[in-house]
Design an enzyme around this catalytic site. Structure first.
Site, short mmCIF file in Angstrom:
data_model
loop_
_atom_site.label_atom_id
_atom_site.label_comp_id
_atom_site.label_asym_id
_atom_site.label_seq_id
_atom_site.Cartn_x
_atom_site.Cartn_y
_atom_site.Cartn_z
CG HIS A 40 -0.57 0.25 2.51
ND1 HIS A 40 0.59 -1.01 3.00
CD2 HIS A 40 -0.19 1.41 3.43
CE1 HIS A 40 0.98 -0.75 4.41
NE2 HIS A 40 0.57 0.61 4.49
CG ASP A 71 1.51 5.20 4.76
OD1 ASP A 71 1.17 4.20 4.79
OD2 ASP A 71 2.68 5.58 5.21
CG HIS A 101 4.91 0.98 3.08
ND1 HIS A 101 4.34 2.23 2.75
CD2 HIS A 101 4.47 0.85 4.33
CE1 HIS A 101 3.79 2.55 3.50
NE2 HIS A 101 3.75 1.65 4.67
NE ARG A 116 1.79 6.52 9.06
CZ ARG A 116 0.59 5.82 8.69
NH1 ARG A 116 0.68 4.71 8.00
NH2 ARG A 116 -0.72 6.44 8.67
#
Length: 309
Positions: free
Chosen positions: A101, A103, A257, A273
């Site tokens: 995906h 983000d 990623h 994150r």
């Protein structure tokens, strides 16, 4: 407090032909000088994902202050509010992000970058792989480039694979998924968008894609798989084996990623994150993404800097 390193001590070591570099000689924090930030930005644009070892000094506040030097941080997530105030906890107790995906593509204002810091790691496994969506586009034969440039895709936070694994989730992971899907978002993006800073063309796909616009389901799935498989070719990827204190920064406009689920349930993996506000994607023809459902204004501003296609 960060330490200033002489320029001669900073090095950028390339990890692959298309993606990935490790930077040494920089101690991350909120007081880095403009020249160092410029070096980091340039490396990020060239290598798509960059890695820093031995940043154990960094706290959540320090990570946030560093992020502010690179851009404007978003709120942690459009729907998940229980897993952090300044940063989003990427915690194996909430589930595992073992799907390819980019983000938060289910909103119109796709983040431009993410900064991820390793806080707790399993004793084995738990690495992450990134893929260059720029390299994927560049590798397409010309007829497939033209085909992709004319396509648009609907992205949503109620992605298909969730139903297949729901019965295998524990209660904590189920609660997290319910929160993730608590407000419905759907956005139509170009399959090929123009990077707002580098001008490169990149594929914009990943697991949040619901369907390619204007195509029956079977044809949509076939074309999605054709282009998605091009993204995840091993030649277009780099893999990072985490150590405590490591920091990864990736260009969310140029990558996908995948967090590799190769550690047992008794092992714990936690990273924090912070994402940076990005632009509304624009296709090769100059047409921007459009909102189908949901309002992401409280999540992120839409950066007004957009390079002409």
């Amino acid at each position: 407090m960060s330490v200033d390193y002489p320029a001669s001590e900073t090095s950028v070591v390339k990890l692959g032909a298309h993606i990935g570099a490790q930077i040494t000689g920089i101690r991350l924090g909120g007081d880095l000088d403009a020249a160092t930030i410029s070096t980091i930005r340039a490396a990020l644009h060239e290598h798509k994902v960059i890695f820093f070892r031995d940043q154990q000094h960094l706290t959540e506040d320090g990570q946030y202050e560093f992020a502010e030097l690179l851009g404007k941080p978003t709120t942690p997530h459009p729907t998940v509010t229980s897993a952090g105030v300044k940063s989003l906890a990427i915690d194996s107790r909430h589930g595992r992000s073992n799907t390819w995906h980019t983000d938060v593509t289910f909103v119109d204002r796709v983040p431009k970058a993410s900064i991820l810091r390793a806080v707790a790691l399993p004793s084995y496994g738990g690495s992450t792989t990134w893929a260059s969506t720029v390299a994927a586009y560049n590798s397409l034969p010309e007829p497939l480039k033209r085909l992709a440039e004319g396509l648009r895709a609907r992205h949503t936070n109620q992605y298909d694979y969730a139903a297949d694994i729901e019965d295998r989730l524990d209660e904590g992971a189920k609660a997290y998924r319910r929160e993730f899907e608590s407000t419905y978002f759907e956005t139509e993006h170009p399959v090929v968008h123009v990077h707002p800073e580098t001008g490169e063309r990149a594929l914009l796909l990943g697991c949040f894609v619901k369907q390619l616009v204007g195509l029956p389901s079977s044809e949509s799935q076939a074309l999605f798989r054709l282009f998605q498989d091009r993204v995840t070719r091993l030649e277009h990827t780099t893999r990072w084996d985490w150590s405590l204190g490591d920091v990864a920064i990736w260009d969310n406009h140029a990558t996908q990623h995948y967090a590799i689920d190769d550690y047992d349930g008794s092992e714990h993996r936690r990273l924090t994150r912070i994402t940076l506000a990005g632009t509304i994607p624009v296709g090769v023809d100059g047409t921007p993404s459009t909102v189908i459902a949901g309002n992401a204004e409280y999540y992120s501003t839409a950066d007004s800097h957009t390079r002409a296609a």
